[in-house]
Design a protein around this motif. Structure first.
Motif, PDB file in Angstrom:
ATOM      1  N   ALA A   1       0.368  -1.203   0.019  1.00 37.20           N
ATOM      2  CA  ALA A   1      -0.004  -0.413   0.349  1.00 37.20           C
ATOM      3  C   ALA A   1       0.628   1.516  -0.057  1.00 37.20           C
ATOM      4  O   ALA A   1       0.784   2.504  -0.497  1.00 37.20           O
ATOM      5  N   GLU A   2       2.172   1.297   0.463  1.00 38.42           N
ATOM      6  CA  GLU A   2       2.468   2.025   0.881  1.00 38.42           C
ATOM      7  C   GLU A   2       3.204   3.008  -0.547  1.00 38.42           C
ATOM      8  O   GLU A   2       3.475   3.894  -1.310  1.00 38.42           O
TER       9      GLU A   2
ATOM     10  N   PHE B   1       0.405   3.728  -2.833  1.00 36.14           N
ATOM     11  CA  PHE B   1      -0.130   4.827  -2.688  1.00 36.14           C
ATOM     12  C   PHE B   1       0.498   6.340  -3.383  1.00 36.14           C
ATOM     13  O   PHE B   1       0.195   6.811  -3.443  1.00 36.14           O
TER      14      PHE B   1
ATOM     15  N   VAL C   1      -4.035   8.077  -3.407  1.00 39.04           N
ATOM     16  CA  VAL C   1      -4.668   7.229  -2.589  1.00 39.04           C
ATOM     17  C   VAL C   1      -5.951   6.656  -3.784  1.00 39.04           C
ATOM     18  O   VAL C   1      -6.301   5.257  -3.545  1.00 39.04           O
TER      19      VAL C   1
ATOM     20  N   LYS D   1     -10.300   0.510   2.269  1.00 40.73           N
ATOM     21  CA  LYS D   1      -9.027   1.552   2.287  1.00 40.73           C
ATOM     22  C   LYS D   1      -8.802   2.563   2.571  1.00 40.73           C
ATOM     23  O   LYS D   1      -7.721   2.110   3.330  1.00 40.73           O
TER      24      LYS D   1
ATOM     25  N   PHE E   1      -5.294   2.820   5.192  1.00 39.53           N
ATOM     26  CA  PHE E   1      -4.466   4.170   4.820  1.00 39.53           C
ATOM     27  C   PHE E   1      -4.384   4.022   6.301  1.00 39.53           C
ATOM     28  O   PHE E   1      -2.902   4.952   7.294  1.00 39.53           O
TER      29      PHE E   1
ATOM     30  N   LEU F   1      -1.839   2.276   7.734  1.00 33.70           N
ATOM     31  CA  LEU F   1      -0.588   2.566   6.678  1.00 33.70           C
ATOM     32  C   LEU F   1       0.245   4.378   8.129  1.00 33.70           C
ATOM     33  O   LEU F   1       0.951   4.007   8.577  1.00 33.70           O
TER      34      LEU F   1
ATOM     35  N   ILE G   1       5.773   7.796   3.927  1.00 34.53           N
ATOM     36  CA  ILE G   1       4.293   7.887   4.651  1.00 34.53           C
ATOM     37  C   ILE G   1       3.935   8.972   4.907  1.00 34.53           C
ATOM     38  O   ILE G   1       2.513   9.457   4.413  1.00 34.53           O
TER      39      ILE G   1
ATOM     40  N   ILE H   1       2.477  10.924   0.883  1.00 28.46           N
ATOM     41  CA  ILE H   1       1.600  10.391   0.933  1.00 28.46           C
ATOM     42  C   ILE H   1       0.315  11.402   1.683  1.00 28.46           C
ATOM     43  O   ILE H   1      -0.740  11.243   0.635  1.00 28.46           O
ATOM     44  N   LEU H   2       0.572  11.348   2.937  1.00 25.61           N
ATOM     45  CA  LEU H   2      -0.807  12.078   3.585  1.00 25.61           C
ATOM     46  C   LEU H   2      -0.930  13.515   3.040  1.00 25.61           C
ATOM     47  O   LEU H   2      -1.788  13.575   3.085  1.00 25.61           O
TER      48      LEU H   2
ATOM     49  N   CYS I   1      -2.672  12.331  -1.329  1.00 23.37           N
ATOM     50  CA  CYS I   1      -4.439  11.523  -0.821  1.00 23.37           C
ATOM     51  C   CYS I   1      -5.542  12.650  -0.823  1.00 23.37           C
ATOM     52  O   CYS I   1      -5.280  13.656  -0.283  1.00 23.37           O
TER      53      CYS I   1
ATOM     54  N   ILE J   1     -11.748   7.753   3.264  1.00 29.21           N
ATOM     55  CA  ILE J   1     -10.582   8.884   3.692  1.00 29.21           C
ATOM     56  C   ILE J   1     -10.784   9.979   3.641  1.00 29.21           C
ATOM     57  O   ILE J   1     -11.245  11.228   3.032  1.00 29.21           O
TER      58      ILE J   1
END
Length: 203
Positions: A20-21, A24, A29, A55, A59, A62, A109, A112-113, A117, A123
């Motif tokens: 996923a990391e 994504f 995402v 999902k 997330f 993660l 990560i 991603i955030l 995302c 989410i």
């Protein structure tokens, strides 16, 4: 089919989080399906649902891997030096946090955030960021209040103001660095800025 052992289940969960990391980060995402994550991890889609509700749940798991409550950073500093002052513990905790964020896993990560995302189904990245920021604010404020009580914080600066100033500085550093993380060291450039800020706040 034989029931999986706890070790096998844990290994599958870890493989899904790693997959996923990577997916994504590569696709974002919202544009990633659980089928893609499962395929990348080399497992079935059913295995995803065995470990995660959806999902959003995947997330969140993660993000939890790299959450660094500020109080935990302060506690680590105190474990090394039990007599450390509140202002010094704030200073050292910030430096330790930046050093940890330079690790590829943490950096990816966080990226991603913050940048990969979007709002999607279950989410809400802004809500997740808000919760993390509020937690960090509350934990920083406790230490600044201790610093104020011990006459280490400049008396004309309220603990609340000092907390907002430090939090805004750290947030700005993280966002700026993540735009081009290979161009400079967060911990080196950040150390200069945090050193200067703590010096300005210190009585």
């Amino acid at each position: 089919m034989a029931r999986k052992t706890k070790a096998e289940a844990a290994a599958t969960r870890e493989a899904l989080l790693n997959a996923a990391e990577e997916v994504f980060f590569d696709k974002g995402v919202a544009r990633t399906s659980l089928e893609q994550v499962a395929r990348h991890a080399g497992v079935t889609r059913g295995a995803v649902y065995w470990h995660f509700k959806n999902k959003g749940d995947l997330f969140m798991a993660l993000v939890e891997q790299v959450r660094m409550p500020f109080q935990s950073l302060v506690d680590e500093v105190k474990n090394v030096d039990p007599d450390v002052s509140p202002m010094d513990s704030l200073h050292r905790a910030c430096l330790a946090g930046m050093q940890r964020l330079e690790r590829p896993h943490y950096r990816q990560i966080l990226s991603i955030l913050l940048h990969r995302c979007e709002f999607f189904s279950d989410i809400n990245p802004l809500e997740m960021q808000r919760e993390i920021n509020e937690e960090c604010y509350a934990e920083m404020l406790v230490v600044f209040e201790m610093a104020s009580q011990q006459h280490q914080l400049r008396e004309e600066i309220a603990p609340e103001t000092a907390t907002r100033l430090l939090q805004a500085t750290l947030g700005g550093l993280f966002h700026d660095w993540l735009r081009a993380p290979e161009s400079y060291s967060l911990s080196e450039r950040g150390a200069d800025i945090i050193d200067a800020l703590i010096l300005l706040l210190r009585r």
